[in-house]
Design an enzyme around this catalytic site. Structure first.
Site, PDB file in Angstrom:
ATOM      1  N   MET A  25       0.853  -1.202   0.000  1.00 18.86           N
ATOM      2  CA  MET A  25       0.000   0.000   0.000  1.00 18.86           C
ATOM      3  C   MET A  25       0.884   1.247   0.000  1.00 18.86           C
ATOM      4  O   MET A  25       0.428   2.336   0.368  1.00 18.86           O
ATOM      5  CB  MET A  25      -0.926  -0.005   1.209  1.00 18.86           C
ATOM      6  N   ALA A  27       4.006   3.931   1.073  1.00 15.89           N
ATOM      7  CA  ALA A  27       4.691   4.394   2.279  1.00 15.89           C
ATOM      8  C   ALA A  27       5.799   3.381   2.604  1.00 15.89           C
ATOM      9  O   ALA A  27       5.892   2.863   3.718  1.00 15.89           O
ATOM     10  CB  ALA A  27       3.726   4.581   3.449  1.00 15.89           C
ATOM     11  N   HIS A  32       8.995  -3.423   3.608  1.00 12.60           N
ATOM     12  CA  HIS A  32       8.715  -3.595   2.168  1.00 12.60           C
ATOM     13  C   HIS A  32      10.009  -3.843   1.404  1.00 12.60           C
ATOM     14  O   HIS A  32      10.059  -4.695   0.504  1.00 12.60           O
ATOM     15  CB  HIS A  32       8.058  -2.332   1.597  1.00 12.60           C
ATOM     16  N   GLN A  56     -10.077  -2.662   2.098  1.00 12.34           N
ATOM     17  CA  GLN A  56      -9.584  -3.290   3.326  1.00 12.34           C
ATOM     18  C   GLN A  56      -9.604  -2.361   4.537  1.00 12.34           C
ATOM     19  O   GLN A  56      -9.104  -2.715   5.599  1.00 12.34           O
ATOM     20  CB  GLN A  56      -8.197  -3.900   3.111  1.00 12.34           C
ATOM     21  N   VAL A 169      10.538  -7.443   9.667  1.00 11.52           N
ATOM     22  CA  VAL A 169      11.667  -6.530   9.902  1.00 11.52           C
ATOM     23  C   VAL A 169      11.289  -5.634  11.085  1.00 11.52           C
ATOM     24  O   VAL A 169      10.167  -5.120  11.153  1.00 11.52           O
ATOM     25  CB  VAL A 169      11.944  -5.682   8.641  1.00 11.52           C
ATOM     26  N   SER A 178       6.338  -0.469  10.509  1.00  9.87           N
ATOM     27  CA  SER A 178       4.990  -0.375   9.923  1.00  9.87           C
ATOM     28  C   SER A 178       4.745   1.036   9.429  1.00  9.87           C
ATOM     29  O   SER A 178       5.220   2.006  10.039  1.00  9.87           O
ATOM     30  CB  SER A 178       3.942  -0.727  10.994  1.00  9.87           C
TER      31      SER A 178
END
Ligand code: AMP
Length: 278
Positions: A25, A27, A32, A56, A169, A178
């Site tokens: 998504m 950011a 990622h 979602q 991670v 996050s």
């Protein structure tokens, strides 16, 4: 855009190259990046999708506030090994009226506190898998239930996609990286490692011989609840594959999962371990 992605990846495969897919998504952060790096090690062409999926998000969730630093994301994706970025408009992704609902593992845990969330994830991931075609797709263990649901979806619907789970991670103090960590105040940020601390205490109790999942879940819950800035949502101990309560006597691969609110942020984390047979 969607048809172009499908055609590009098909052409790459025809020329003998393998395809890696990393759905996100945006950011983009180190979590990622780890997925893209792994995909770049394993496959020739790495497609990163960046799509903040409205399906979602619940009505009271952070869809509008969700960070969308697209220019930075494109630079980060390329730097860590993405060959192409797929940034579709919503009308190409929402699946029309079709919704994909994975029963079983899609109906427990997060489904109870975030109704519609996993269905929204599954619908868009199915759409992405249909566009991407034969590939390996990389997902983080950070969103453990999502990983299990996506595995089931790929297997049950017969997508030619190998789903690869990658380790979480973490920041040096243990907080799982996050996109939602930006919502934390400095005080909440300092308190946030309580999630991993609680999970580790639960895992340690299992390794020390505790075999009642409810007792272990209560231990995790109590540690989170003792942090004044955290408000517990759920703590669970489940079979790692089915996400059902582990059958007695508890043994084999189990997963401990926790969700908590710290101010505006709803954080989740989990750890896995193998409990030796009695
Ligand atoms: P998101 O952008 O939050 O939808 O996440 C996209 C992918 O990155 C999902 O497969 C996540 O599980 C994964 N991911 C998010 N955070 C982490 C992390 N800290 N470590 C590893 N993977 C992550």
């Amino acid at each position: 855009m969607a048809a172009e992605l499908a055609a590009t990846l098909e052409r790459e495969r025809c020329e003998g190259r393998t395809v890696g897919l990393v759905p996100t998504m945006g950011a983009l952060h180190d979590g990622h990046a780890s997925l893209v790096e792994r995909a770049a090690e394993d496959t020739d062409v790495v497609a990163v999708s960046i799509y903040v999926n409205p399906l979602q998000f619940g009505p009271d969730e952070d869809l509008d506030a969700y960070p969308r630093p697209l220019e930075t994301d494109l630079a980060v994706a390329e730097k860590v090994g993405a060959t192409l970025a797929f940034v579709p408009p919503a009308e190409e992704m929402d699946g029309g009226v079709t919704r994909v609902n994975v029963g079983g593992p899609g109906e427990v845990l997060e489904a109870l506190t975030r109704p519609g969330h996993l269905e929204g994830v599954a619908t868009v991931v199915a759409r992405l898998f249909a566009l991407a075609g034969r590939c390996r797709a990389y997902f983080g263990e950070k969103d453990y239930q999502q990983l299990v649901v996506v595995r089931r979806l790929a297997a049950d619907l017969g997508f030619p996609v190998e789903v690869i789970g990658c380790p979480t991670v973490r920041e040096p103090d243990g907080l799982a990286v996050s996109s939602r960590n930006v919502y934390l105040s400095p005080q909440e940020r300092s308190a946030a490692p309580v999630l991993l601390r609680a999970l580790r205490a639960g895992a340690a109790s299992l390794l020390a011989g505790e075999r009642d999942p409810a007792t272990v879940a209560a231990l995790v819950a109590d540690i989170v609840a003792a942090e004044p800035l955290a408000s517990l949502v759920t703590a669970d101990v489940v079979n790692a594959e089915t996400l059902e309560p582990p059958s007695a006597p508890l043994s084999g691969d189990v997963r401990l999962l926790v969700a908590a609110r710290l101010g505006r942020a709803r954080l989740i984390d989990n750890v896995g371990l193998r409990v030796p047979a009695p």
